[in-house]
Motif scaffolding. Structure first.
Motif, PDB file in Angstrom:
ATOM      1  N   ALA B  32     -11.569 -96.691 -15.820  1.00  0.00           N
ATOM      2  CA  ALA B  32     -12.515 -97.498 -16.603  1.00  0.00           C
ATOM      3  C   ALA B  32     -11.830 -98.139 -17.800  1.00  0.00           C
ATOM      4  N   GLU B  51      -4.099 -93.086 -24.935  1.00  0.00           N
ATOM      5  CA  GLU B  51      -4.336 -92.075 -23.901  1.00  0.00           C
ATOM      6  C   GLU B  51      -3.812 -90.724 -24.373  1.00  0.00           C
ATOM      7  N   ARG B  53      -3.263 -87.934 -22.574  1.00  0.00           N
ATOM      8  CA  ARG B  53      -2.264 -87.299 -21.697  1.00  0.00           C
ATOM      9  C   ARG B  53      -0.939 -88.060 -21.724  1.00  0.00           C
ATOM     10  N   ARG B  59      -8.779 -88.793 -14.016  1.00  0.00           N
ATOM     11  CA  ARG B  59      -9.162 -87.987 -12.860  1.00  0.00           C
ATOM     12  C   ARG B  59      -8.463 -88.433 -11.575  1.00  0.00           C
ATOM     13  N   PHE B  77     -11.259 -90.962  -2.140  1.00  0.00           N
ATOM     14  CA  PHE B  77     -11.895 -91.721  -1.066  1.00  0.00           C
ATOM     15  C   PHE B  77     -12.640 -92.940  -1.600  1.00  0.00           C
ATOM     16  N   ALA B 450     -16.954 -93.759 -15.440  1.00  0.00           N
ATOM     17  CA  ALA B 450     -17.711 -93.599 -14.194  1.00  0.00           C
ATOM     18  C   ALA B 450     -19.138 -93.121 -14.464  1.00  0.00           C
ATOM     19  N   GLY B 458     -20.188 -91.910 -11.194  1.00  0.00           N
ATOM     20  CA  GLY B 458     -19.329 -90.742 -10.973  1.00  0.00           C
ATOM     21  C   GLY B 458     -18.163 -91.009 -10.040  1.00  0.00           C
ATOM     22  N   MET B 460     -14.945 -93.755  -8.458  1.00  0.00           N
ATOM     23  CA  MET B 460     -13.966 -94.747  -8.935  1.00  0.00           C
ATOM     24  C   MET B 460     -14.625 -96.111  -9.055  1.00  0.00           C
TER      25      MET B 460
HETATM   26  C1  LIG Z   1     -11.356 -83.486  -7.641  1.00  0.00           C
HETATM   27  C2  LIG Z   1     -12.011 -84.835  -7.769  1.00  0.00           C
HETATM   28  C3  LIG Z   1     -12.323 -85.536  -6.626  1.00  0.00           C
HETATM   29  C4  LIG Z   1     -12.909 -86.795  -6.721  1.00  0.00           C
HETATM   30  N1  LIG Z   1     -13.114 -87.504  -5.573  1.00  0.00           N
HETATM   31  C5  LIG Z   1     -13.493 -88.807  -5.656  1.00  0.00           C
HETATM   32  C6  LIG Z   1     -13.505 -89.622  -4.515  1.00  0.00           C
HETATM   33  O1  LIG Z   1     -13.123 -89.192  -3.420  1.00  0.00           O
HETATM   34  N2  LIG Z   1     -13.909 -90.917  -4.649  1.00  0.00           N
HETATM   35  C7  LIG Z   1     -14.275 -91.433  -5.867  1.00  0.00           C
HETATM   36  O2  LIG Z   1     -14.621 -92.618  -5.925  1.00  0.00           O
HETATM   37  N3  LIG Z   1     -14.252 -90.674  -6.969  1.00  0.00           N
HETATM   38  C8  LIG Z   1     -13.850 -89.383  -6.896  1.00  0.00           C
HETATM   39  N4  LIG Z   1     -13.760 -88.619  -8.028  1.00  0.00           N
HETATM   40  C9  LIG Z   1     -14.229 -89.194  -9.296  1.00  0.00           C
HETATM   41  C10 LIG Z   1     -13.237 -90.213  -9.865  1.00  0.00           C
HETATM   42  O3  LIG Z   1     -11.968 -89.620  -9.937  1.00  0.00           O
HETATM   43  C11 LIG Z   1     -13.721 -90.633 -11.235  1.00  0.00           C
HETATM   44  O4  LIG Z   1     -15.016 -91.151 -11.146  1.00  0.00           O
HETATM   45  C12 LIG Z   1     -12.868 -91.703 -11.907  1.00  0.00           C
HETATM   46  O5  LIG Z   1     -11.507 -91.504 -11.706  1.00  0.00           O
HETATM   47  C13 LIG Z   1     -13.229 -91.704 -13.397  1.00  0.00           C
HETATM   48  O6  LIG Z   1     -12.525 -92.669 -14.121  1.00  0.00           O
HETATM   49  P1  LIG Z   1     -12.843 -92.847 -15.680  1.00  0.00           P
HETATM   50  O7  LIG Z   1     -11.877 -93.840 -16.190  1.00  0.00           O
HETATM   51  O8  LIG Z   1     -14.284 -93.084 -15.883  1.00  0.00           O
HETATM   52  O9  LIG Z   1     -12.586 -91.421 -16.342  1.00  0.00           O
HETATM   53  P2  LIG Z   1     -11.270 -90.535 -16.414  1.00  0.00           P
HETATM   54  O10 LIG Z   1     -10.447 -90.708 -15.198  1.00  0.00           O
HETATM   55  O11 LIG Z   1     -11.718 -89.159 -16.736  1.00  0.00           O
HETATM   56  O12 LIG Z   1     -10.435 -91.147 -17.625  1.00  0.00           O
HETATM   57  C14 LIG Z   1     -10.682 -90.820 -18.961  1.00  0.00           C
HETATM   58  C15 LIG Z   1      -9.368 -90.841 -19.713  1.00  0.00           C
HETATM   59  O13 LIG Z   1      -9.622 -90.581 -21.075  1.00  0.00           O
HETATM   60  C16 LIG Z   1      -8.580 -89.746 -21.579  1.00  0.00           C
HETATM   61  N5  LIG Z   1      -9.085 -89.104 -22.797  1.00  0.00           N
HETATM   62  C17 LIG Z   1     -10.074 -88.199 -22.910  1.00  0.00           C
HETATM   63  N6  LIG Z   1     -10.281 -87.890 -24.204  1.00  0.00           N
HETATM   64  C18 LIG Z   1      -9.402 -88.637 -24.940  1.00  0.00           C
HETATM   65  C19 LIG Z   1      -9.129 -88.765 -26.326  1.00  0.00           C
HETATM   66  N7  LIG Z   1      -9.820 -88.074 -27.238  1.00  0.00           N
HETATM   67  N8  LIG Z   1      -8.162 -89.624 -26.715  1.00  0.00           N
HETATM   68  C20 LIG Z   1      -7.466 -90.356 -25.793  1.00  0.00           C
HETATM   69  N9  LIG Z   1      -7.683 -90.258 -24.477  1.00  0.00           N
HETATM   70  C21 LIG Z   1      -8.644 -89.412 -24.043  1.00  0.00           C
HETATM   71  C22 LIG Z   1      -8.320 -88.814 -20.441  1.00  0.00           C
HETATM   72  O14 LIG Z   1      -7.069 -88.197 -20.541  1.00  0.00           O
HETATM   73  C23 LIG Z   1      -8.409 -89.757 -19.244  1.00  0.00           C
HETATM   74  O15 LIG Z   1      -7.174 -90.326 -18.938  1.00  0.00           O
HETATM   75  C24 LIG Z   1     -13.206 -87.353  -7.980  1.00  0.00           C
HETATM   76  C25 LIG Z   1     -12.895 -86.640  -9.131  1.00  0.00           C
HETATM   77  C26 LIG Z   1     -12.299 -85.385  -9.037  1.00  0.00           C
HETATM   78  C27 LIG Z   1     -11.970 -84.638 -10.280  1.00  0.00           C
END
Ligand SMILES: Cc1cc2nc3c(=O)[nH]c(=O)nc-3n(C[C@H](O)[C@H](O)[C@H](O)COP(=O)(O)OP(=O)(O)OC[C@H]3O[C@@H](n4cnc5c(N)ncnc54)[C@H](O)[C@@H]3O)c2cc1C
Lengths: 164, 479
Positions: B32, B51, B53, B59, B77, B450, B458, B460
């Protein structure tokens, strides 16, 4: 007093005796490999003489019973004797594991003997029921011992990584 | 430990004491945050992505199998109607391949394993009830306004009960509920008893797009559904490529601790420096957003909502074999496990090998420890957990599963910058009480992720949608 029945099964497992002893000594883990143990409800960790553990067991069909076992004899890493209550109409339940290292192929293996002794109770009817249930009991001992072997294989060597 | 800190992204940075000025500071380099940053940069804005990490992707995490092959330890997926993430992948040159689904799947119930075809196991007792319940879910989901579920006609009633309460009402016995829980094990990292019915209907309504109403069937399905496709190079490649394109605008190892804002600007603080921006995008999981030091404080309703949008519990357990041996036995490697098993579901997670999807490389089996399974096994010794997982795999593909070449786990609850997975689930009462606060900007701060998406919440796809929408909102802002 009814006669004592004994059901005993032996299996050769392709896993080291030391690991067999270790896993069967873990009183919290019977639900993972003993057929008919649905849940260990109370346990004391590594088997210790005089201490107890409790289980919920499957009996006939959907029926379950609660049993409590006391560790009576320990001769590590070879023999273990426990007595159990909660299997009425069977009484004086005794469970014995005999563990013997044997070679399997080029590796270490184990001859495991799983024995249960009990008094069937209920007089002649009890003896009849006992005769009917013995083949099932034998099968379940074999299933349990195979499950123990699978469990030990699946857990791998101590040094095998769990996090990639 | 699984390491996805592979090439491409990283821009280190030296601590700075003087605030740096940018147009937009994005917090979080997940899909996102990176999507938002990419869109803002493309529109000519000066952007920094901070970031916590030492890698991008959040995730999304690739696990290196050697020989240039990877397998995912996080989200993986994608499927039909997920056009945002599929479009992004096409744009980044990341190709998809079909998840392996040929052959029979296996249903494990009370220790007995049975082969079946399709997505839904052949349980004669549970099936008729489950079919009706799914049809009813789809019907009710269609009545939930996708952008304002709390305004649904029966919102209060539906938000006052759990999804499980409703499932028990509409199905006989426990079979239907337990089979829905198999899916929710990985989709919620929890069970139907932990989520509100309204939240669940909204989640289902979102399993589609503007043209195709969401259905539970699409969420559950392999072919034709959310588990249809995977990405060549692993899903984290999307994040790595976005970070490459952001060319130096991503600063890793920089946990943001506080956000202060006034009328004219917003200041983002971390131990690695301070940035002053016209706008900020908080693209972290909602609970982590609530833990930042906010000045002024987050509106209490928004804070309450973010704290309540905590994640489920999910770990992936993966076993690597020399080859996907189960395929020759006519098995897809997919397993569906009723309550009481170590894992809730498992998949053939082998890398695509020669590109045909037929392997040629190592075979990988992946099982989910979600919700109840995670609670039962997460705190057991690693060796015992591995044994239990491999025995579950063996129930599906046979005893060869007991001896993998290697084995690894990724427990998302142990990740301090995620705190669970795969996503947030709302318990009863949350959506009707606080729902409208989910995406509301707080002054100059916008929220993305998400969990801030209507479609594919929830997932990708939801993360990409939310990143794009947030960038649009900032570009549309006049100041
Ligand atoms: C085991 C598992 C299986 C999944 N399977 C699927 C699937 O098959 N298909 C699918 O579509 N989705 C799946 N998902 C969900 C999908 O991975 C997520 O919806 C998506 O990756 C979320 O992206 P995001 O950018 O919203 O959040 P995130 O990926 O959580 O990114 C948030 C970022 O913010 C950073 N962060 C947090 N706090 C701070 C801070 N204070 N300062 C700086 N940085 C910070 C974190 O390190 C992270 O890099 C799965 C998730 C998991 C855990």
């Amino acid at each position: 007093m009814s006669e004592v029945s004994e059901v005993s099964e032996t299996a050769v497992l392709a896993v080291p005796a030391e690991r067999v002893w270790e896993v069967l000594s873990a009183t919290g883990r019977y639900a993972e490999w003993v057929a008919g143990v649905l849940e260990v409800t109370d346990h004391h960790g590594e088997a210790t003489v005089g201490r107890t553990y409790s289980e919920r067991n499957r009996t006939v069909g959907p029926l379950t019973t609660r049993s409590t076992w006391t560790v009576r004899e320990l001769d590590p890493p070879r023999r273990r004797v426990d007595t159990g209550t909660g299997f009425a109409p069977m009484h004086d339940m005794t469970n014995v594991f005999d563990v013997e290292p044997v070679p399997v192929g080029d590796g270490l293996g184990t001859r495991l003997t799983y024995t249960v002794r009990y008094r069937p109770g209920l007089g002649p009817i009890g003896r009849l029921i006992d005769r009917l249930q013995q083949p099932g009991l034998r099968r379940s001992f074999q299933t349990s011992m195979r499950a123990l072997e699978d469990l030990i294989i699946a857990e791998g060597d101590e040094h095998e990584g769990h996090n990639g | 430990m699984t390491s996805g800190a592979t090439a491409g992204a990283a821009v280190g940075g030296t601590p700075v004491s003087v605030p740096r000025r940018v147009d937009v500071a994005v917090i979080g380099a997940g899909l996102a945050g990176l999507t938002a940053a990419d869109a803002l940069t493309a529109a000519g804005r000066d952007v920094i992505v901070l970031e916590a990490r030492d890698r991008v992707g959040g995730r999304l995490l690739n696990h290196d199998l050697g020989d240039g092959q990877v397998v995912e330890a996080g989200g993986q997926f994608v499927g039909p109607t997920q056009n945002q993430v599929l479009g992004l992948a096409a744009d980044l040159g990341v190709a998809t391949f079909p998840a392996y689904a040929r052959g029979a799947s296996v249903y494990v119930h009370r220790g007995r394993a049975r082969r079946f075809g399709g997505d839904i196991p052949p349980d004669p007792l549970a099936l008729p009830g489950l079919g009706l319940a799914m049809a009813r879910m789809n019907q009710l989901a269609r009545t939930v306004p996708i952008d304002a579920p709390w305004t649904a006609r029966h919102a209060r009633r539906w938000d006052a009960m759990t999804f499980a309460t409703w499932l028990r009402r509409v199905t006989a016995g426990t079979g239907g509920l337990e089979l829905v829980d198999v899916f929710l094990g990985s989709a919620y990292g929890g069970t139907a008893a932990e989520a509100s019915l309204l939240f669940s209907l909204h989640y289902i309504a979102g399993m589609g797009d503007e043209r195709n109403p969401g259905t539970i069937d699409r969420g559950i399905a392999g072919a034709g559904g959310a588990q249809e496709l995977r990405f060549h190079g692993g899903s984290q490649l999307l994040a790595l490529r976005l970070a490459e394109r952001l060319d130096g605008r991503v600063q890793l190892g920089t946990p943001v601790r506080g956000i202060e804002q006034g009328d004219r600007s917003v200041t983002v603080r971390s131990e690695r420096g301070t940035w002053t921006a016209r706008h900020a995008v908080v693209a972290t999981p909602p609970v982590l957003a609530s833990r930042l030091a906010w000045s002024p404080r987050l509106p209490p309703q928004q804070d309450a909502l973010f704290q309540r949008l905590s994640f489920g519990a999910l770990a992936k357990c993966e076993a690597v074999y020399d080859e996907p041996f189960w395929r020759a036995d006519g098995l897809s490697g997919q397993g569906v496990f009723r309550a009481g098993s170590t894992v809730c579901s498992m998949f053939d997670n082998s890398p695509p090998g020669d590109g045909s999807g037929d392997g040629g490389g190592p075979g990988v089996l992946m099982g989910f420890l979600g919700g109840p399974q995670w609670r039962a096994w997460a705190h057991r010794p690693a060796r015992e957990r591995r044994g239990a997982v491999l025995r579950a795999f063996a129930q599906v593909v046979g005893r060869r599963a007991l001896r993998p070449r290697s084995y690894f786990e990724q427990d998302w609850t142990a990740e301090p910058w995620t705190l669970g997975g795969p996503t947030a689930i709302a318990a009863p009462g949350v959506l009707t009480a606080f729902g409208p606060w989910r995406d509301r900007p707080f002054g100059r701060v916008h929220f993305a992720g998400a969990e801030h998406a209507d479609y594919w919440n929830g997932y990708m796809d939801g993360a990409v949608r939310s990143g794009r929408d947030t960038a649009q909102a900032i570009l549309a802002a006049t100041d």
